[in-house]
Design a protein around this motif. Sequence first.
Motif, short mmCIF file in Angstrom:
data_model
loop_
_atom_site.label_atom_id
_atom_site.label_comp_id
_atom_site.label_asym_id
_atom_site.label_seq_id
_atom_site.Cartn_x
_atom_site.Cartn_y
_atom_site.Cartn_z
N ASP A 254 0.68 -1.33 0.40
CA ASP A 254 -0.22 -0.40 0.25
C ASP A 254 0.84 0.79 -0.15
O ASP A 254 1.84 0.70 0.30
CB ASP A 254 -1.15 0.04 1.10
CG ASP A 254 -2.20 0.73 1.01
OD1 ASP A 254 -3.24 0.40 0.85
OD2 ASP A 254 -1.93 1.63 0.95
N ASP B 215 -8.11 -4.38 -5.02
CA ASP B 215 -9.09 -3.39 -4.61
C ASP B 215 -8.58 -1.98 -4.35
O ASP B 215 -8.31 -1.92 -3.63
CB ASP B 215 -9.32 -3.73 -3.04
CG ASP B 215 -10.90 -3.73 -2.24
OD1 ASP B 215 -11.44 -3.23 -2.80
OD2 ASP B 215 -10.34 -3.45 -1.28
N LEU B 216 -9.52 -1.77 -5.76
CA LEU B 216 -9.46 0.06 -6.45
C LEU B 216 -9.85 0.63 -5.11
O LEU B 216 -10.54 0.52 -4.48
CB LEU B 216 -9.35 0.08 -7.27
CG LEU B 216 -7.77 -1.23 -8.34
CD1 LEU B 216 -8.66 -0.90 -9.66
CD2 LEU B 216 -6.63 -0.50 -8.37
N SER C 219 -9.80 4.40 0.80
CA SER C 219 -9.91 2.96 1.94
C SER C 219 -10.98 4.31 2.54
O SER C 219 -11.41 5.22 2.63
CB SER C 219 -9.25 2.63 3.00
OG SER C 219 -8.47 3.54 3.15
N ALA D 278 -1.63 4.62 -12.74
CA ALA D 278 -0.71 2.64 -12.09
C ALA D 278 -1.68 1.90 -12.04
O ALA D 278 -0.36 0.45 -12.40
CB ALA D 278 -1.34 3.87 -10.66
C1 SAM Z 1 -10.37 -0.18 -1.34
S1 SAM Z 1 -8.73 0.40 -0.07
C2 SAM Z 1 -8.23 -1.80 -0.19
C3 SAM Z 1 -9.06 -1.84 1.15
C4 SAM Z 1 -8.41 -3.26 1.59
N1 SAM Z 1 -8.37 -4.42 0.65
C5 SAM Z 1 -9.28 -4.30 2.79
O1 SAM Z 1 -10.16 -5.07 2.89
O2 SAM Z 1 -9.08 -2.74 3.89
C6 SAM Z 1 -7.39 0.51 -1.42
C7 SAM Z 1 -6.30 0.77 -0.87
O3 SAM Z 1 -5.30 0.81 -1.61
C8 SAM Z 1 -4.36 1.67 -1.22
N2 SAM Z 1 -4.22 2.34 -2.89
C9 SAM Z 1 -5.05 2.59 -4.20
N3 SAM Z 1 -4.21 2.73 -5.36
C10 SAM Z 1 -2.97 2.12 -4.74
C11 SAM Z 1 -1.42 2.27 -5.32
N4 SAM Z 1 -1.48 2.54 -6.98
N5 SAM Z 1 -0.69 1.53 -5.03
C12 SAM Z 1 -0.52 1.42 -3.56
N6 SAM Z 1 -1.64 1.82 -3.00
C13 SAM Z 1 -2.79 2.02 -2.57
C14 SAM Z 1 -5.12 3.13 -1.19
O4 SAM Z 1 -3.92 3.68 -0.41
C15 SAM Z 1 -5.88 2.28 0.05
O5 SAM Z 1 -5.21 2.04 1.14
#
Ligand code: SAM
Length: 296
Positions: free
Chosen positions: A52, A98-99, A102, A220
């Motif tokens: 993350d 999981d895009l 949060s 990304a």
């Molecule tokens: C919808 S949340 C994921 C929730 C997780 N599946 C859970 O159940 O707790 C999306 C997470 O992806 C991270 N994120 C989004 N785009 C990202 C990227 N390009 N690289 C790394 N992390 C990313 C965000 O910081 C966020 O914490």
Amino acid sequence: MANHTPVLLQETIEFLLPKKGEVIIDGTLGLGGHAQVLCKATGSDGVLIGIDQDTEALSKAQEKLSGCQVHIYKNNFRNIDSVLEKEGTQTVDKVLLDLGVSSLQLDTAERGFSFKHDAPLDMSMTDKEGAYHLTAYEIINEWDEETLVTILQGYGEEKFAKRIAHAITEARKEKPIKTTHELAELIKQSVPVWYRHKRIHPATKTFQALRIAVNDELEALKEFLPKGWDALKKDGRLAVISFHSLEDRIVKQFFRNKKHGGEGVLINKKPIVPTEDEIHNNPRARSAKLRVIQKL
Ligand SMILES: C[S@@+](CC[C@H](N)C(=O)[O-])C[C@H]1O[C@@H](n2cnc3c(N)ncnc32)[C@H](O)[C@@H]1O
């Protein structure tokens, strides 16, 4: 409020099919909701590689994860190749994305993701300290009108992009637009009256567009997909949960090309969407779509 209800959890597990001893990458670890279940399923011989770009999320997720070997990386998932290099491995069994943001990020007022809270226009998913990072403030106050229109149309599918972009560039001649509430109000005033009273707030699409631009989200994802695919073993599976049509289109196209090229098989022909019950209990799940592909 450090909470986030994982979206399509049961369906993700059912279709990703984690098994004992597998190596799984969760590229969007967040608060570890999905990872927690994946980790337990792989057991003590299994490895969960959690990525993350948000430090706060990573430390909260780490507390939750047990039952397998956990390797955590603060990085952008677009750099999955360099994470694997650090791991000293080239292939894994399963990959999950999981895009989006949060609930922790949305609900932390000062991060500026939501017009529900008045906060500086930030919207970055990465750290505040250290290196320069693009903010929504910079886009709103410095980017030219034409580029604003392109962003609002391209990333927000906002039909009043021109009016909104014009209102922004006019308003900032007087003074900088500093907060989420200032921006949301300006948008509201710039669109037709009927549009102000629709089910969704008139600023919703602009905020989505800004968030995507600040975090370079679509690029990304495009950069990640071929790398994530290359990282999969034969019979390995890649699952992606998206939250808007722009993301879903990219995933759908990539999966379709793999299928037509005879490299992969779609596990679900149509995207899996949440049940009414899930949406009722977790409205954030409303627009979620899960697609899963297996490598041949
Ligand atoms: C919808 S949340 C994921 C929730 C997780 N599946 C859970 O159940 O707790 C999306 C997470 O992806 C991270 N994120 C989004 N785009 C990202 C990227 N390009 N690289 C790394 N992390 C990313 C965000 O910081 C966020 O914490």
